[in-house]
Motif scaffolding. Sequence first.
Motif, PDB file in Angstrom:
ATOM      1  N   UNK A  58       0.802  -1.232   0.000  1.00 58.42           N
ATOM      2  CA  UNK A  58       0.000   0.000   0.000  1.00 58.42           C
ATOM      3  C   UNK A  58       0.834   1.282   0.000  1.00 58.42           C
ATOM      4  N   UNK A  59       2.075   1.210   0.497  1.00 51.95           N
ATOM      5  CA  UNK A  59       2.934   2.395   0.492  1.00 51.95           C
ATOM      6  C   UNK A  59       3.243   2.866  -0.928  1.00 51.95           C
ATOM      7  N   UNK A  60       3.150   1.955  -1.916  1.00 56.45           N
ATOM      8  CA  UNK A  60       3.431   2.333  -3.304  1.00 56.45           C
ATOM      9  C   UNK A  60       2.485   3.413  -3.805  1.00 56.45           C
ATOM     10  N   UNK A  61       1.346   3.554  -3.171  1.00 55.24           N
ATOM     11  CA  UNK A  61       0.344   4.545  -3.587  1.00 55.24           C
ATOM     12  C   UNK A  61       0.468   5.844  -2.815  1.00 55.24           C
ATOM     13  N   UNK A  62       1.539   6.017  -2.065  1.00 51.77           N
ATOM     14  CA  UNK A  62       1.738   7.206  -1.239  1.00 51.77           C
ATOM     15  C   UNK A  62       3.052   7.879  -1.604  1.00 51.77           C
ATOM     16  N   UNK A  63       3.314   9.081  -1.087  1.00 49.95           N
ATOM     17  CA  UNK A  63       4.614   9.728  -1.316  1.00 49.95           C
ATOM     18  C   UNK A  63       5.787   8.951  -0.726  1.00 49.95           C
TER      19      UNK A  63
END
Length: 329
Positions: free
Chosen positions: A230-235
Amino acid sequence: MGGYDYLRLAAAILVIAHHARVLDGRPPLMLGGGADLGALGVGIFFVISGYLVAGSLARAPSLGVFVAKRALRIFPGLAIALLFTAFVLGPLVSTVGLGDYLRDQAPYGYVLRNLSLYAVTYDLPGVFLAAPMAGVVNGSLWTLRLEFTAYLALAALGAARQATTRPLASLAIIAAGVTIGLHVAGLDARGDFFRIVYLASLNGFLFLAGAGFWTSRAAPPVWLAIVTIPLLLTPLWFLALPALVVRLGALPLPRPPVDLSYGLYIYSFPLQQMLAERGALNLLSSLALALPCAALSWLLVEKPALRLKTRLTPPTPRTVLSPAAALSD
């Protein structure tokens, strides 16, 4: 190691897909609030490079052999790509007549400066002036400077006997902190200086994280790779990439017969600029032109150059730059 070959190919295609949009004057595709496809592809390259090059350093009988092997990976393919761009593609698409083009010092300087890695230049006489991103011949070359600098930095750590997990992890944490700080402060896109620092710290973190995973000899657990997705979709997308890439790279897949990733990376941008000028740029047309160049580069230049690496290593390699146990090449 076959998983890494497929990941490199996927990374090259991500970069090409990114350029197929931005070189056509369209906005990049973003992963939510995270990276665009180009940054993601480059990031994958740096993680893989850190992981595999740390192993190369540990197996090298000397620093000179390590640097020579890295040079054989980068420079032969790059030299031919630069000559092709400057003296085959350039004259074909330039608005300047052939005689004037060849009398100009710029094509020769383009080859020599870009071959140095640190004096990158992007223009050739009359080339791609009508493209949406006018005058930029090969915008992918800037990453090679970072890549080779990472090699030299790792060699320096090896010479100081610091190419081990703890120092690499400490440096990776510092690089991640600088990256996050610049982004939070809004400086990552403010001026050339801050942009360069941001890109260096971002990709430096990815390289160091990959190298750290190799020196620790511990593949990240599957659960860690999954929970970071899910971090891939964040800065903070780059924090998720090392564990995910190393986990996927460890998959026991058969090695592909050819390695097209480097050739795709160094040839695709100028070919895409040519397509953009003609209003024919898309992912399929990009791959149709770039894949044959990449295949020829691998078969005629890169693979023969890599065979020379075996002459640099004694029959029984010994680890002298790292306490980690040596692995066979």
